[in-house]
Design a protein around this motif. Structure first.
Motif, PDB file in Angstrom:
ATOM      1  N   CYS A 147       0.851  -1.191   0.000  1.00  0.00           N
ATOM      2  CA  CYS A 147       0.000   0.000   0.000  1.00  0.00           C
ATOM      3  C   CYS A 147       0.881   1.233   0.000  1.00  0.00           C
ATOM      4  N   THR A 148       0.684   2.103  -0.995  1.00  0.00           N
ATOM      5  CA  THR A 148       1.342   3.406  -0.980  1.00  0.00           C
ATOM      6  C   THR A 148       0.442   4.326  -0.167  1.00  0.00           C
ATOM      7  N   MET A 149       0.717   4.393   1.130  1.00  0.00           N
ATOM      8  CA  MET A 149      -0.180   5.047   2.074  1.00  0.00           C
ATOM      9  C   MET A 149      -0.165   6.566   1.925  1.00  0.00           C
ATOM     10  N   LYS A 162      -6.364  -9.893  31.060  1.00  0.00           N
ATOM     11  CA  LYS A 162      -6.198 -11.215  31.659  1.00  0.00           C
ATOM     12  C   LYS A 162      -5.728 -12.223  30.621  1.00  0.00           C
ATOM     13  N   ALA A 163      -6.302 -12.167  29.434  1.00  0.00           N
ATOM     14  CA  ALA A 163      -5.909 -13.083  28.359  1.00  0.00           C
ATOM     15  C   ALA A 163      -4.706 -12.568  27.584  1.00  0.00           C
ATOM     16  N   LYS A 164      -4.251 -11.380  27.940  1.00  0.00           N
ATOM     17  CA  LYS A 164      -3.114 -10.737  27.264  1.00  0.00           C
ATOM     18  C   LYS A 164      -3.349 -10.617  25.754  1.00  0.00           C
ATOM     19  N   THR A 165      -4.567 -10.216  25.431  1.00  0.00           N
ATOM     20  CA  THR A 165      -4.949 -10.057  24.029  1.00  0.00           C
ATOM     21  C   THR A 165      -5.402  -8.635  23.763  1.00  0.00           C
ATOM     22  N   LYS A 166      -4.894  -8.061  22.694  1.00  0.00           N
ATOM     23  CA  LYS A 166      -5.259  -6.704  22.312  1.00  0.00           C
ATOM     24  C   LYS A 166      -5.515  -6.687  20.805  1.00  0.00           C
ATOM     25  N   VAL A 167      -6.630  -6.076  20.408  1.00  0.00           N
ATOM     26  CA  VAL A 167      -7.001  -5.978  18.999  1.00  0.00           C
ATOM     27  C   VAL A 167      -7.051  -4.510  18.608  1.00  0.00           C
ATOM     28  N   ASP A 168      -6.297  -4.165  17.578  1.00  0.00           N
ATOM     29  CA  ASP A 168      -6.275  -2.799  17.047  1.00  0.00           C
ATOM     30  C   ASP A 168      -6.529  -2.846  15.545  1.00  0.00           C
ATOM     31  N   ALA A 169      -7.178  -1.805  15.047  1.00  0.00           N
ATOM     32  CA  ALA A 169      -7.441  -1.696  13.610  1.00  0.00           C
ATOM     33  C   ALA A 169      -6.793  -0.431  13.072  1.00  0.00           C
ATOM     34  N   TYR A 170      -6.254  -0.530  11.870  1.00  0.00           N
ATOM     35  CA  TYR A 170      -5.610   0.613  11.211  1.00  0.00           C
ATOM     36  C   TYR A 170      -6.239   0.767   9.834  1.00  0.00           C
ATOM     37  N   GLU A 171      -6.959   1.842   9.654  1.00  0.00           N
ATOM     38  CA  GLU A 171      -7.546   2.122   8.342  1.00  0.00           C
ATOM     39  C   GLU A 171      -6.526   2.867   7.493  1.00  0.00           C
ATOM     40  N   LEU A 172      -6.366   2.407   6.242  1.00  0.00           N
ATOM     41  CA  LEU A 172      -5.362   3.000   5.356  1.00  0.00           C
ATOM     42  C   LEU A 172      -6.005   3.517   4.076  1.00  0.00           C
ATOM     43  N   VAL A 173      -5.542   4.664   3.627  1.00  0.00           N
ATOM     44  CA  VAL A 173      -5.852   5.162   2.292  1.00  0.00           C
ATOM     45  C   VAL A 173      -4.639   4.855   1.428  1.00  0.00           C
TER      46      VAL A 173
END
Length: 542
Positions: A147-149, A162-173
């Protein structure tokens, strides 16, 4: 503080009216004056007592709206929850734990409500944009989706300490490509990445609720424009007007493409969303109704009419279409069945450009995906046999047609091979829409550009022998082999060999009349054309 019910309704209505659902304002630079006004209201209304000043962090009573809560405020239901207090009531009277009141919001105007959210959102927007721009390059490399951002937005989704889980989203143009979201799931330090195009990312969840990873950047709003390079790469002729996410597999992402003129395709984009890689395009009509890839942006009836009607206008202008059916696609050709109001029916084959390639009678279509189903093929064949027999007889060729094979059809005429029950040799006939027909015995059928297959070559030998005897009454030649030589603008030429190994001949047939006009000895042709004319084995000995 006493709550005013009318005030809550006014604030909620103002927020929803000012913001809408989905909120492209996430990435827009906030109005400084609106931020100042909203910050002052946020403080005077007592919001800071629980949530803290915008961007300064929340307290033990309330979250920082400009950080953890705000990514979800764009959802209308959550807006109501936050601003009307449905999700976090607090105890107003410690002596009566059952008595709860919602967050105390005074009656404010629509403009004031918008200013409050602008102040909260303004801090959030810039922070998330900056973080997105900083972290996206590494994510692009890790995900394997080039992707040419030009812009990026960070969107925290969830965290389970507690579960040591992290969810992140990155929207790209991405320049020259479809917008996408990279979802990073970090479990105890091990990261996994999923890439979704903006159509797929923004599709509602199974329960109908909005998708938390939906695209919000203004530059990703026009997905149709972003998909056009993929359509061009697929080779489909499509002026794209609408698009819809269909789902994905391990290798591809599928998009429904609705085109101008009621044509539709299912596009298969590479999982990396790279527009330079192969993109597949399958006709929407090839998708089974009820399947996960069924097209819904254009009705099936409209797509059938758009594909079939122009073909029928060329193949059979007399057909008033009563029914249409997609049959199958094979080696670049697409077959459709057509039923006419007159009771006739046939199949038409379209080439890869959508133009007419051939017309196939239902009598000869049994080998094409099970044949015709809209009408009784046997009854149609009987009627067609009688019609072709009458046309051939009018042209001077006596053939009780027992079977036929459509060869070509244009706006001016149709070409048909006929098998005859009253004679062994068949024929190829050119039946014009107006004017006299021309019927070529199979001995000379290749003058039309087509070779007979409903009868054997040997069946033409008596006919050719008779032609020789008319030209040379004393000849003893009984034709035992023949070969079509070729054509000129005026005539076609057939070489024949004799069973007694006598000198062979070349028979000339006039294209205009389908009749033999001259018979020449092979020996004469050898002397005049350097021996190049006759090539059948027995003729080479002479």
């Amino acid at each position: 503080m006493k709550l005013r019910v009318m005030g809550l309704v006014a604030v909620a209505a103002a927020l929803l009216s000012a913001l809408g659902v989905g909120g492209s304002a996430w990435a827009q630079a906030p109005d400084a004056a609106a931020v100042a006004r909203g910050s002052a209201l946020f403080k005077s209304l007592g919001c800071e007592s629980c949530h803290g000043a915008p961007g300064a962090g929340g307290t033990r009573k309330g979250k920082d709206l400009s950080a953890s809560a705000l990514p979800r405020i764009a959802d209308a239901e959550v807006q109501l929850s936050v601003f009307m207090g449905k999700s976090h009531p607090f105890v107003n009277d410690r002596s009566d734990r059952s008595s709860t009141l919602t967050v105390p919001i005074a009656t404010v105007s629509q403009q004031q409500a918008a200013d409050i959210l602008t102040a909260v959102r303004g801090v959030y927007s810039q922070t998330r944009l900056d973080q997105g721009r900083a972290e996206a390059p590494a994510l692009i490399a890790a995900s394997g989706a080039p992707c040419t951002m030009t812009e990026a937005l960070y969107n925290p989704i969830s965290e389970d300490k507690k579960a040591k889980t992290k969810v992140d989203a990155y929207e790209l143009v991405c320049s020259g490509a479809v917008g996408r979201v990279i979802i990073k799931t970090d479990t105890a330090g091990a990261a996994a990445y999923e890439v979704r195009d903006c159509l797929t990312a923004s599709a509602p969840q199974a329960d109908g609720s909005s998708n938390p990873v939906a695209c919000r950047l203004p530059a990703n709003a026009d997905v149709v424009a972003q998909l056009k390079p993929y359509v061009a790469n697929s080779g489909a002729t499509c002026d794209l007007k609408q698009a819809r996410a269909l789902g994905s597999t391990a290798d591809a992402t599928y998009i429904e493409a609705a085109c101008a003129g009621d044509r539709g395709y299912v596009l298969g984009l590479p999982k990396t969303l790279d527009p330079t890689k192969d993109v597949t395009a399958r006709d929407c009509l090839a998708q089974e109704p009820g399947a996960s890839t069924e097209c819904k942006l254009i009705s099936r009836e409209a797509m059938l009419a758009a594909a079939v009607d122009p073909l029928v206008a060329v193949a059979d202008k007399a057909c008033a279409i009563k029914g249409r059916r997609y049959v199958a696609a094979s080696q670049g050709d697409t077959y459709y069945e057509v039923a006419c109001a007159s009771g006739t029916a046939f199949m038409v084959a379209a080439d890869f450009r959508g133009g007419l390639k051939t017309k196939v009678a239902c009598a000869n279509a049994e080998g094409i995906a099970g044949g015709c189903t809209l009408t009784d093929a046997k009854a149609i064949q009987t009627a067609d046999n009688a019609r072709y027999a009458a046309l051939a007889k009018a042209a001077g060729y006596d053939c009780a047609v027992s079977g036929y094979r459509p060869l070509a059809a244009t706006e001016q005429d149709e070409t048909v091979e006929m098998a005859c029950s009253n004679r062994a040799d068949g024929a190829v006939a050119l039946f014009p829409k107006a004017g006299a027909a021309r019927v070529f015995n199979c001995a000379a059928a290749e003058t039309t550009g087509y070779r007979c297959s409903l009868s054997s070559p040997e069946a033409t030998y008596p006919r050719l022998t008779a032609v020789l005897k008319r030209a040379y009454p004393a000849t003893t030649c009984q034709v035992s082999a023949s070969r079509f030589i070729g054509v000129t603008p005026e005539a076609g030429f057939v070489e024949v060999a004799c069973a007694d190994k006598a000198p062979g001949y070349i028979v000339q047939y006039a294209k205009a009349t389908a009749q033999p006009t001259e018979v020449v000895y092979c020996s004469r042709m050898r002397s005049e054309a350097g021996g190049a004319a006759c090539t059948l084995p027995t003729n080479l000995l002479k």
